[in-house]
Design an enzyme around this catalytic site. Structure first.
Site, PDB file in Angstrom:
ATOM      1  N   ASP A  32       0.833  -1.204   0.000  1.00 23.91           N
ATOM      2  CA  ASP A  32       0.000   0.000   0.000  1.00 23.91           C
ATOM      3  C   ASP A  32       0.866   1.252   0.000  1.00 23.91           C
ATOM      4  O   ASP A  32       1.498   1.580   1.003  1.00 23.91           O
ATOM      5  CB  ASP A  32      -0.901   0.016   1.243  1.00 23.91           C
ATOM      6  CG  ASP A  32      -1.802   1.241   1.267  1.00 23.91           C
ATOM      7  OD1 ASP A  32      -2.888   1.181   0.663  1.00 23.91           O
ATOM      8  OD2 ASP A  32      -1.405   2.271   1.851  1.00 23.91           O
TER       9      ASP A  32
ATOM     10  N   TYR B  92       3.332   9.780  -0.518  1.00 24.86           N
ATOM     11  CA  TYR B  92       4.397   9.164   0.288  1.00 24.86           C
ATOM     12  C   TYR B  92       5.775   9.350  -0.360  1.00 24.86           C
ATOM     13  O   TYR B  92       6.803   9.117   0.273  1.00 24.86           O
ATOM     14  CB  TYR B  92       4.162   7.656   0.507  1.00 24.86           C
ATOM     15  CG  TYR B  92       2.864   7.276   1.183  1.00 24.86           C
ATOM     16  CD1 TYR B  92       2.049   8.233   1.778  1.00 24.86           C
ATOM     17  CD2 TYR B  92       2.440   5.956   1.221  1.00 24.86           C
ATOM     18  CE1 TYR B  92       0.849   7.886   2.370  1.00 24.86           C
ATOM     19  CE2 TYR B  92       1.242   5.593   1.817  1.00 24.86           C
ATOM     20  CZ  TYR B  92       0.448   6.560   2.374  1.00 24.86           C
ATOM     21  OH  TYR B  92      -0.742   6.192   2.963  1.00 24.86           O
TER      22      TYR B  92
ATOM     23  N   LYS C 240      -2.694   5.949  -4.379  1.00 19.62           N
ATOM     24  CA  LYS C 240      -3.802   6.871  -4.091  1.00 19.62           C
ATOM     25  C   LYS C 240      -3.552   8.213  -4.754  1.00 19.62           C
ATOM     26  O   LYS C 240      -2.396   8.652  -4.832  1.00 19.62           O
ATOM     27  CB  LYS C 240      -3.931   7.083  -2.570  1.00 19.62           C
ATOM     28  CG  LYS C 240      -3.811   5.797  -1.767  1.00 19.62           C
ATOM     29  CD  LYS C 240      -3.984   5.992  -0.281  1.00 19.62           C
ATOM     30  CE  LYS C 240      -3.627   4.700   0.449  1.00 19.62           C
ATOM     31  NZ  LYS C 240      -2.217   4.587   0.848  1.00 19.62           N
TER      32      LYS C 240
ATOM     33  N   HIS D 225      -7.547   9.618  -1.923  1.00 20.80           N
ATOM     34  CA  HIS D 225      -6.885   9.600  -0.614  1.00 20.80           C
ATOM     35  C   HIS D 225      -7.737  10.215   0.504  1.00 20.80           C
ATOM     36  O   HIS D 225      -7.793   9.680   1.623  1.00 20.80           O
ATOM     37  CB  HIS D 225      -5.532  10.313  -0.721  1.00 20.80           C
ATOM     38  CG  HIS D 225      -4.504   9.817   0.237  1.00 20.80           C
ATOM     39  ND1 HIS D 225      -3.177   9.701  -0.077  1.00 20.80           N
ATOM     40  CD2 HIS D 225      -4.601   9.388   1.521  1.00 20.80           C
ATOM     41  CE1 HIS D 225      -2.499   9.234   0.961  1.00 20.80           C
ATOM     42  NE2 HIS D 225      -3.359   9.038   1.947  1.00 20.80           N
TER      43      HIS D 225
HETATM   44  P1  NDP Z   1       0.986   1.525  11.764  1.00 20.28           P
HETATM   45  O1  NDP Z   1      -0.083   1.431  12.792  1.00 20.28           O
HETATM   46  O2  NDP Z   1       1.084   0.473  10.737  1.00 20.28           O
HETATM   47  O3  NDP Z   1       2.386   1.632  12.551  1.00 20.28           O
HETATM   48  C1  NDP Z   1       3.613   1.767  11.926  1.00 20.28           C
HETATM   49  C2  NDP Z   1       4.674   2.048  12.994  1.00 20.28           C
HETATM   50  O4  NDP Z   1       4.731   0.977  13.938  1.00 20.28           O
HETATM   51  C3  NDP Z   1       6.064   2.227  12.456  1.00 20.28           C
HETATM   52  O5  NDP Z   1       6.689   3.225  13.207  1.00 20.28           O
HETATM   53  C4  NDP Z   1       6.726   0.873  12.689  1.00 20.28           C
HETATM   54  O6  NDP Z   1       8.123   1.036  12.911  1.00 20.28           O
HETATM   55  C5  NDP Z   1       6.037   0.415  13.968  1.00 20.28           C
HETATM   56  N1  NDP Z   1       5.859  -1.042  14.014  1.00 20.28           N
HETATM   57  C6  NDP Z   1       5.566  -1.885  12.989  1.00 20.28           C
HETATM   58  N2  NDP Z   1       5.464  -3.155  13.423  1.00 20.28           N
HETATM   59  C7  NDP Z   1       5.712  -3.135  14.748  1.00 20.28           C
HETATM   60  C8  NDP Z   1       5.771  -4.141  15.733  1.00 20.28           C
HETATM   61  N3  NDP Z   1       5.549  -5.418  15.434  1.00 20.28           N
HETATM   62  N4  NDP Z   1       6.060  -3.754  17.017  1.00 20.28           N
HETATM   63  C9  NDP Z   1       6.265  -2.455  17.307  1.00 20.28           C
HETATM   64  N5  NDP Z   1       6.224  -1.451  16.405  1.00 20.28           N
HETATM   65  C10 NDP Z   1       5.947  -1.792  15.133  1.00 20.28           C
HETATM   66  O7  NDP Z   1       0.870   2.986  11.126  1.00 20.28           O
HETATM   67  P2  NDP Z   1       0.793   3.644   9.690  1.00 20.28           P
HETATM   68  O8  NDP Z   1       0.288   5.010   9.927  1.00 20.28           O
HETATM   69  O9  NDP Z   1       2.050   3.506   8.958  1.00 20.28           O
HETATM   70  O10 NDP Z   1      -0.373   2.853   8.920  1.00 20.28           O
HETATM   71  C11 NDP Z   1      -0.153   1.710   8.126  1.00 20.28           C
HETATM   72  C12 NDP Z   1      -0.270   2.022   6.650  1.00 20.28           C
HETATM   73  O11 NDP Z   1      -1.572   2.541   6.347  1.00 20.28           O
HETATM   74  C13 NDP Z   1       0.650   3.144   6.145  1.00 20.28           C
HETATM   75  O12 NDP Z   1       1.989   2.753   6.043  1.00 20.28           O
HETATM   76  C14 NDP Z   1      -0.001   3.508   4.860  1.00 20.28           C
HETATM   77  O13 NDP Z   1       0.298   2.558   3.859  1.00 20.28           O
HETATM   78  C15 NDP Z   1      -1.481   3.466   5.267  1.00 20.28           C
HETATM   79  N6  NDP Z   1      -1.988   4.777   5.712  1.00 20.28           N
HETATM   80  C16 NDP Z   1      -3.011   5.340   4.991  1.00 20.28           C
HETATM   81  C17 NDP Z   1      -3.537   6.564   5.339  1.00 20.28           C
HETATM   82  C18 NDP Z   1      -4.638   7.131   4.536  1.00 20.28           C
HETATM   83  O14 NDP Z   1      -4.970   8.310   4.731  1.00 20.28           O
HETATM   84  N7  NDP Z   1      -5.235   6.390   3.642  1.00 20.28           N
HETATM   85  C19 NDP Z   1      -3.029   7.327   6.496  1.00 20.28           C
HETATM   86  C20 NDP Z   1      -1.982   6.637   7.231  1.00 20.28           C
HETATM   87  C21 NDP Z   1      -1.521   5.407   6.845  1.00 20.28           C
HETATM   88  P3  NDP Z   1       9.283   0.548  11.914  1.00 20.28           P
HETATM   89  O15 NDP Z   1       8.865   0.835  10.514  1.00 20.28           O
HETATM   90  O16 NDP Z   1      10.448   1.389  12.344  1.00 20.28           O
HETATM   91  O17 NDP Z   1       9.491  -0.913  12.169  1.00 20.28           O
END
Ligand code: NDP
Length: 273
Positions: free
Chosen positions: A46, A51, A76, A109
């Site tokens: 995704d 991004y 998006k 988006h």
């Molecule tokens: P998430 O809830 O997926 O959290 C991501 C964060 O959690 C990162 O900092 C990552 O760190 C950390 N993390 C990942 N796995 C673990 C784990 N097992 N234990 C502890 N920490 C962990 O947040 P997002 O906001 O990134 O949402 C997911 C996806 O949704 C986005 O990447 C994007 O693709 C989408 N999105 C869409 C939006 C929209 O408006 N449509 C808005 C926001 C997100 P690290 O990478 O350092 O491991």
């Protein structure tokens, strides 16, 4: 199974689990995350134009050696590109960066009132031409979905929204289920903060899993597609280890009860960006 899929309202199959790449840095960071995820079995990525890592996502896919047709790729259209002609142009730019000639899913988006109706017309056209397998929206509330549906010829197949234990939105879920619009969770693990919630820690101990895994499993059992983001190999791997256990109905209800209607991100009714 890591690549198990849900069938969308047009028959397209979408994996229940995908890799999110918001804030995964363009270049090696995102390339490596995508490659690693695909190599261990993820089949959905995704991304979004905003991004600014579509090139890296495309490179990661190419370098993984996994055939393009085995991968479900989402992007998006960003707010400043909304409108009919500008969306068509933005779509072509995304394709070029992603080094592909079609998308599996293309989303609006954020809702932008009347402008999003024009954007939707562009998505419908691209869909009918076969350049997108499924079209959808993101961050649409019930009233925004209703407004869109009044003027759309094709019903959205997906609504990607903020969804996690502190923002469950049962009414939106119910509405989307009734309308056969697949809900997809963003920020599903609250950026890692689910690890600090006592109820989830207790469930993690009970099922011998982590709180993150408990929550990702809860998504799937609630019928919600989930796309946790990580650039850390061990986390990418453990986030996918959610297909070998099942939460009881009581435990699902316990997680539902954590709902606080608390957003991490913006309110779709006040999009000023
Ligand atoms: P998430 O809830 O997926 O959290 C991501 C964060 O959690 C990162 O900092 C990552 O760190 C950390 N993390 C990942 N796995 C673990 C784990 N097992 N234990 C502890 N920490 C962990 O947040 P997002 O906001 O990134 O949402 C997911 C996806 O949704 C986005 O990447 C994007 O693709 C989408 N999105 C869409 C939006 C929209 O408006 N449509 C808005 C926001 C997100 P690290 O990478 O350092 O491991």
């Amino acid at each position: 199974m890591i690549d198990s899929k849900v069938t969308l309202n047009n028959g397209t199959k979408m994996p229940w689990l995908g890799l999110g790449v918001f804030r995964s840095r363009e270049g090696d960071e995102v390339v490596n995350a995508v490659k690693y995820a695909l190599n261990i079995g993820y089949r959905s990525i995704d991304t979004a134009a905003i991004y600014q890592n579509e090139r890296g996502v495309g490179k990661g896919i190419k370098e993984s050696g996994i055939p393009r047709e085995d991968i479900f790729l989402t992007s998006k259209v960003w707010n400043s590109d909304q409108g009919y002609q500008t969306t068509l142009e933005a779509f072509e730019k995304s394709l070029e960066k992603l080094q592909t000639d079609y998308l599996d899913l293309y989303l609006i988006h954020w809702p932008k009132g009347e402008k999003s109706i024009e954007t939707w017309q562009a998505l419908e056209e691209l869909y009918l031409k076969g350049k997108i397998k499924a079209i959808g929206v993101s961050n649409f509330l019930i009233h925004q979905l209703t407004d869109l549906q009044k003027q759309a010829s094709i019903k959205p197949m997906v609504n990607q929204v903020e969804f996690h234990p502190e923002l469950v939105q049962p009414e939106l879920l119910e509405f989307c289920k009734k309308e056969q619009i697949q809900v997809e969770a963003w920020s599903p693990i609250m950026k890692g903060k689910v690890n600090d919630i006592p109820v989830l820690k207790a469930l993690a101990a009970k099922y011998q899993k982590s709180p993150v895994q408990i929550v990702l499993r809860w998504d799937i059992q609630k019928g919600v597609v989930t796309i946790p983001k990580s650039v850390t190999p061990e986390r990418i791997k453990s986030n996918a280890e959610i297909f070998d256990f099942e939460l009881s109905e009581d435990d699902i209800a316990k997680i539902d009860n954590l709902d606080k209607f608390k957003r991490i991100g913006p309110d779709p009714d006040n999009v000023d960006f």
